[in-house]
Structures are given as structure tokens and as C-alpha cells.
Design a protein around this motif. Structure first.
Motif, short mmCIF file in Angstrom:
data_model
loop_
_atom_site.label_atom_id
_atom_site.label_comp_id
_atom_site.label_asym_id
_atom_site.label_seq_id
_atom_site.Cartn_x
_atom_site.Cartn_y
_atom_site.Cartn_z
N VAL A 159 7.71 25.35 -0.93
CA VAL A 159 8.77 25.78 -1.84
C VAL A 159 8.17 26.46 -3.07
CG1 VAL A 159 10.59 24.99 -3.39
CG2 VAL A 159 10.42 24.05 -1.08
N LEU A 160 7.16 25.82 -3.66
CA LEU A 160 6.57 26.34 -4.90
C LEU A 160 5.81 27.64 -4.66
CD1 LEU A 160 5.30 22.98 -6.41
CD2 LEU A 160 6.99 24.51 -7.44
N GLY A 161 5.13 27.71 -3.52
CA GLY A 161 4.23 28.84 -3.31
C GLY A 161 4.89 30.06 -2.70
N GLY A 204 8.97 25.10 -10.62
CA GLY A 204 8.01 26.08 -11.12
C GLY A 204 8.68 27.30 -11.70
N LEU A 205 9.78 27.11 -12.43
CA LEU A 205 10.52 28.22 -13.02
C LEU A 205 10.77 27.93 -14.49
CD1 LEU A 205 13.24 28.48 -10.20
CD2 LEU A 205 11.25 29.97 -10.47
N THR A 206 11.48 28.85 -15.17
CA THR A 206 11.94 28.59 -16.54
C THR A 206 13.40 28.14 -16.45
OG1 THR A 206 12.70 30.87 -16.85
CG2 THR A 206 10.44 30.38 -17.48
N ILE A 207 13.88 27.53 -17.52
CA ILE A 207 15.27 27.07 -17.49
C ILE A 207 16.23 28.24 -17.40
CG2 ILE A 207 14.84 24.92 -18.72
CD1 ILE A 207 15.87 26.26 -21.25
N ASN B 156 -2.05 20.18 -6.04
CA ASN B 156 -1.73 21.53 -5.61
C ASN B 156 -0.36 21.97 -6.09
OD1 ASN B 156 -4.13 22.00 -4.34
ND2 ASN B 156 -3.38 21.54 -2.28
N GLN B 157 0.56 21.04 -6.15
CA GLN B 157 1.88 21.39 -6.67
C GLN B 157 1.78 21.89 -8.11
OE1 GLN B 157 5.41 18.87 -5.98
NE2 GLN B 157 4.20 17.72 -4.52
N LEU B 203 -2.76 29.90 -2.54
CA LEU B 203 -2.44 29.88 -3.97
C LEU B 203 -1.06 30.45 -4.29
CD1 LEU B 203 -5.92 31.00 -5.42
CD2 LEU B 203 -4.97 28.68 -5.26
N GLY B 204 -0.34 30.89 -3.26
CA GLY B 204 0.98 31.44 -3.50
C GLY B 204 0.95 32.80 -4.16
#
Lengths: 249, 249
Positions: A159-161, A204-207, B156-157, B203-204
Motif C-alpha cells: 500500500v505504502l510503496g 504516508g500522505l499529508t492531511i 520498511n513501512q 523502495l517504492g
DNA sequence: CGAATCTTTGAAGGAGATCAACTATAGTGG
DNA sequence: CCACTATAGTTGATCTCCTTCAAAGATTCG
């Protein structure tokens, strides 16, 4: 749920008197105590104490010696790491039935805080270790939960990558919905216990981006937002399509 | 290391004849067999077979039933998940001594492929489960390794969610260096076994961004690149500063 | 009711992705 | 041995999207 307690505003209440018997516990079938025989359960209950946390209260801090482990019975915790400059990554949320201390050897590897008022079962690590030696089923249960946590963490890496912001939010909402169902809460009007900052630090985002993604999903008719903390999923199918990844629910 | 094998070009060799005794194994002190008594080690050796993989060969596929588990003795594997549209997230690399199957219950949760020619010890899940019942130390060892894997995945997250591209690459290089040392390889001119695409998918990032970050670190005098797959760390301190996160090496 | 906090929205800027071209390296076959 | 090809890596130009900065609602709480 905890009838003997007086004021919820008391700080860090802790007492040996268990909050009702384990047999009545709402998370009895999901937590560490699931699939335990009666004798193991009673042994577990014998070394258990309970604890309450209020919103924002820290339970354990990254780097501190791991002296206690916990099983969440109600509420919600966030597990996170901070960078020196203040950036925060929430690696996951703990829901009722979840266990705190799965990843840790010796010291806590992350900080845990209450997102909402929460209640926990509390165990001394030493006593828990002894108990695990006497009851292999307990150790096996913890091992199963650790494997599950590892799979979840790796899903989060994907999800993050590799997901775009809207995809991240869509998949987050679907996971939340599935989670709510698992705990026995309504799964469609999903209640968001955490605020936008928590969601941002988890994805891993901004609000601002999180907020815009909510608006985008709403504009596209996939969700409805009666208020900022309530999400009604209008099209589970379309939301899954946006998430890009079919999650096992 | 595997003297009895003939041609390395043979596909998927597998034979009960172990590749030399476990006592001579290079990863004896790091792998699952670390901290095992002689009797447990011999029992493990008795159910072990060996296997070779060549570059790019798939070992297990996401979703397939988990029938075997593996311990990597040499080489390098990548563990990844694919999205329907082809996007790939590598959740981690397996180095000699690492175990494949820690996270999985029933089915493999990710695909594993050889990054370079690799050799593995191979165990039937059923036999391994039996052995774990007879030798609790084996189960404990696997549990320790699972906790370690969980901590790594959560680290890693943080990298994926909150580090900028250069920071990601810097931290990746430091981890690689520490890893090389752990396996007994030179830790300063670090050899990159994986290509830019693997690094990007870990690393995305995109391969172009990875390449530009290499150039940036080189221009800033933090690393030297004799060739694309060799990284000489010129200032460990500065590189750590760029990574933003002090890693326990 | 008013202060504080949270969320949303807008405008501007920048960083990473995309598209494209060029270089380097290795492997192939003439 | 050397062109030839294929693959991998680097670099450049452009564009898009997310972040940043800023301000305006909305909600909560005293």
C-alpha cells in the motif's frame, strides 16, 4: 463493560481485580485467549491485571524495556515510529483482540498510544513466559498472531510503496470495514475513530491529501460522509476497484 | 560449497543427498539451525533436502499451497507482491541464513524468486511441523526469526511512507552494508546483487529516480561507484545523516 | 458564546513520474 | 576478433500530482 470502575477520568487505573471474568470477555474468541483450554485460560486469568487508557495516553514507548505485554479488550491504539525531525509513521492500529508485544524482543520497537479511551489486559513478561512454557497452546497462539501481523505489515508495504493516494484511502476504508465486522461492529457506516492526521501518517500522505481523497471518493459517488468521522460505503465493488487490490475480507 | 553438484546450469536440482554436512554449513550460526542442540540439528538434517535456483527462477508463488519451507544457504531471493496492473512491491530480500515461510499459514502470501543463483535447504512442512513438536527449540527459533522479520517489515513501512527518495536509498545502502557484514562479506565496497528495477520496487520509486539518487549521493561525495553494481561508502557518517534514521547495525 | 482544534478548500510551487534519448555493458553470431 | 543486438543504466525535458502555504468552514469544549 467494566462495571466496578468508578470514574473513567482516572489516570492509568490498574488493579488485580479482573474486569469481569474472561468467560464474559467480548474479545474472548479473537484475542490471545482464543482456542485455549479451560486450564490455560484460568492460568492466564490468574496473572492478568487490567488497565485503562484515555485518549492520547501513551502505553509503551519505543526503546523502553519490554516488561509488560497487553491484550486490547476495547478501544483503539496506534503503533508508530518517529523520525528525529518529527515525521511519524503509524505502522498499524490495534483493535480489540489484538496483542501488543508480538514483534518485540527485550525492548519495545515502537510507541503505542490510545486513539480513544481503551481497556487492556496486562501481563508481566516474566509471568507470561512462564505460562507459555507450561501451556504450549499459548505460545502457538501468539505465534499465529505474529504471522498474521507479519502478513499485514507486508500488505501495508504494498500500500505504502505502490498505491496512489486515492487507492490508499480506498483500501484503508475497506480494511477498516472488514475489521469492524470482525469485531462485531457495523461494517457499513464505518466509524473512523482516528483523525485525519492519523490516517495520513498511516498511509504516508499529508492531511490535505487525505482530505482531498475523501472528497474525491465522495464526488465520485463511492462513499457518503454524514460527518467527518462516519463513512458510508455506497459501492463496495467500485471502492474495491479503486483500491486496485482485492482484499480478502 | 556444493562439491558434489555437477553443472550449475541444470534446472531445479533437488536431491536427498545433503550438500555437505550441516556442521560445515556457512550459515550454520545464523539460520534456523542456530542455537540448536546436536540431536535437533541431526533430526533437522535427516528431513532436509537441497535445491538450487538459477537467476530469475521462481521458488514459490503467492497463493500456492505451502507444502515446503526453505532455508537459504547462498544467493539472494526477492519476496514480492504484484498488483493486477503489474505494479510490484518487493517487501524484502532473503539473504543466506534467512528462512522462507515465516509469515505463511497454509498458502504462500508472496512470490519468491532468485535474484542470483542460490542454494537452499528444503523441508516438507509436515515433517517440519512434526519436528517442531519434538524439538521446542526449533519452534522457538522460528518464532524469534518471525519477530525479527516483523520488526524489519515495520522499519520498511517507515522507509516507504516517510522517507524522501535519497533518504530511502541511503538507508537501503546502509542496511545492505550491515547485512553483508553479518553474512561475512566485505561491508564497505558493497556489492549490489539486485538491479535498479529491484531497488525501485523495494523502495517504492521508479528506476529513473533510483538512478538519479545514486548520482546525487555520488556528486555529494558520499559514495563512489566503480561500476553500477559496486558501491563504496566514502562517509558512513554522512550517509547515515542523509538516511535520517540511525539504524542499529 | 467564544476559543481551540479539526477538516476542508484554494493557490502556488516543487519533486518525482513519465516520456524519450543516449550510453555502457554483456552476450551472440558472423 | 569484431560488428550486431539486447539489456541495463544514466541523463534530459516535460508534465502531473502531491506537498506546501494559506485561509476559510466546521465541530467541540469550556
Amino acid at each position: 463493560m467494566v462495571s466496578v470502575l468508578t470514574a473513567q477520568t482516572m489516570h492509568s487505573q490498574r488493579h488485580r481485580d479482573p474486569c469481569g471474568a474472561c468467560v464474559d470477555c467480548e474479545v474472548r474468541k479473537m484475542a490471545i485467549c482464543a482456542a485455549l483450554q479451560d486450564d490455560a485460560l484460568h492460568a492466564l486469568e490468574a496473572i492478568m491485571s487490567s488497565r485503562k487508557l484515555e485518549t492520547g495516553e501513551m502505553l509503551v514507548e519505543e526503546g523502553a524495556p519490554k516488561l509488560k505485554v497487553f491484550s486490547l479488550t476495547s478501544g483503539l491504539l496506534r503503533l508508530f515510529t518517529l523520525l528525529p525531525d518529527g515525521r511519524r509513521q503509524i505502522s498499524g492500529f490495534l483493535y480489540p483482540g489484538d496483542y501488543l508485544g508480538l514483534a518485540d524482543d527485550g525492548t519495545y520497537s515502537q510507541t503505542a498510544e490510545a486513539v480513544v479511551p481503551s481497556t487492556l489486559c496486562c501481563f508481566s513478561v516474566n509471568e507470561m513466559d512462564e505460562l507459555m512454557d507450561q501451556h504450549p497452546a499459548l505460545k502457538d497462539r501468539l505465534y499465529v498472531m505474529t504471522r498474521e501481523a507479519l502478513r499485514q505489515s507486508r500488505d501495508n508495504q504494498l500500500v505504502l510503496g505502490r498505491l496512489a493516494p486515492v487507492e490508499k484511502l480506498a483500501s484503508f476504508l475497506l480494511v477498516l470495514s472488514a475489521q469492524a465486522k470482525r469485531v462485531g461492529h457495523p461494517d457499513n457506516p464505518v466509524h473512523l475513530s482516528m483523525n485525519r492526521t492519523d490516517i495520513a501518517d498511516y498511509l504516508g500522505l499529508t492531511i490535505e491529501t487525505v482530505s482531498r481523497c475523501f472528497t474525491k471518493l465522495r464526488t465520485q459517488g463511492l462513499i457518503h460522509l454524514p460527518d467527518a468521522n462516519t463513512v458510508s460505503i455506497l459501492s463496495h465493488r467500485s471502492l474495491s476497484a479503486v483500491a486496485g487490490t482485492e482484499f480478502k475480507s
